[in-house]
Motif scaffolding. Structure first.
Motif, short mmCIF file in Angstrom:
data_model
loop_
_atom_site.label_atom_id
_atom_site.label_comp_id
_atom_site.label_asym_id
_atom_site.label_seq_id
_atom_site.Cartn_x
_atom_site.Cartn_y
_atom_site.Cartn_z
N THR A 249 0.82 -1.20 0.00
CA THR A 249 0.00 0.00 0.00
C THR A 249 0.86 1.26 0.00
O THR A 249 1.82 1.35 0.77
CB THR A 249 -0.90 0.00 1.26
OG1 THR A 249 -1.63 -1.21 1.30
CG2 THR A 249 -1.84 1.19 1.28
N SER A 250 0.51 2.21 -0.87
CA SER A 250 1.24 3.48 -0.84
C SER A 250 0.98 4.16 0.50
O SER A 250 -0.06 3.96 1.11
CB SER A 250 0.82 4.37 -2.01
OG SER A 250 -0.52 4.75 -1.87
N GLY A 251 1.91 4.91 0.93
CA GLY A 251 1.78 5.56 2.24
C GLY A 251 2.48 4.80 3.35
O GLY A 251 2.69 5.33 4.44
N VAL A 252 2.85 3.54 3.10
CA VAL A 252 3.62 2.78 4.07
C VAL A 252 5.06 3.27 3.99
O VAL A 252 5.60 3.46 2.90
CB VAL A 252 3.57 1.26 3.76
CG1 VAL A 252 4.52 0.48 4.66
CG2 VAL A 252 2.16 0.74 3.91
N SER A 253 5.66 3.51 5.13
CA SER A 253 7.06 3.96 5.16
C SER A 253 7.94 2.89 5.78
O SER A 253 7.45 1.99 6.47
CB SER A 253 7.17 5.26 5.97
OG SER A 253 6.96 4.99 7.35
N VAL A 254 9.23 3.01 5.55
CA VAL A 254 10.17 2.09 6.18
C VAL A 254 10.08 2.26 7.70
O VAL A 254 10.15 1.29 8.44
CB VAL A 254 11.61 2.31 5.68
CG1 VAL A 254 12.59 1.43 6.43
CG2 VAL A 254 11.70 2.06 4.18
N ALA A 255 9.89 3.48 8.16
CA ALA A 255 9.74 3.71 9.61
C ALA A 255 8.55 2.93 10.16
O ALA A 255 8.63 2.35 11.25
CB ALA A 255 9.58 5.20 9.90
#
Length: 188
Positions: A144-150
């Motif tokens: 999903t877009s919006g997922v970050s590595v953080a």
């Protein structure tokens, strides 16, 4: 450790770090700084001079493991399916966090800053390394877009810390990680 420091300071640093690695492996992130100092044969002030915070000590102890994860992310970038490459790397981060007591705590966001991914050197290094893997998986439409590595590091830290006292923490952490992955990005 600066090369411009005196030889005895460099020796103390190396001795403290070696003892800290053993203590953190045995006791986890809460390893006693005073015990580390005693075992290393230095005063607690010497430990604190080299490692002013517990996080600084944990980051130093975790440095080699973090570098191995960075190298692995580079190896996986561009290989096979974007989702599979990202999940393989994340699974390795979970395994490292479970096997290397203290690593999860070194990656944990402590709330002191506003950007959790850059809160510490360990998380920043992993974010930089995993960025291309995540971007590829997002471009593939498998994450999903919006997922970050953080976000992903926070998830892994939570799993590692929550399972560290289980009889088989590695199996439990892997099970929870797979459950989270299935819930986040099920295969059609």
């Amino acid at each position: 450790m600066s090369e411009h420091q005196r030889a005895d300071a460099r020796r103390n640093y190396a001795r403290i770090l070696a003892v800290a690695e053993e203590e953190v492996a045995a006791q986890g992130a809460g390893a006693s700084l005073e015990q580390i100092a005693r075992t290393a044969g230095v005063g607690s002030a010497t430990v604190r001079r080299h490692f002013p915070t517990r996080r600084a000590l944990l980051e130093a102890v975790s440095r080699e493991r973090i570098e191995a994860l960075r190298v692995r992310a580079r190896e996986l970038t561009g290989e096979g399916d974007g989702r599979d490459a990202l999940l393989e790397w994340l699974g390795e981060v979970v395994a490292y966090c479970v096997s290397a007591r203290g690593l999860a705590a070194a990656l944990a966001y402590d709330g002191a800053g506003t950007d959790p991914a850059h809160e510490n050197a360990c998380s920043a290094a992993l974010e930089e390394a995993a960025g291309p893997l995540l971007r590829r998986a997002v471009q593939d439409g498998s994450v999903t877009s919006g997922v970050s590595v953080a976000d992903l590091i926070t998830l892994i830290v939570g799993i590692a810390l929550a399972t560290e006292h289980y009889p088989d923490p590695a199996a439990q952490a892997d099970r929870l990680f797979r459950l989270a992955v299935t819930g986040l990005s099920p295969r059609s």
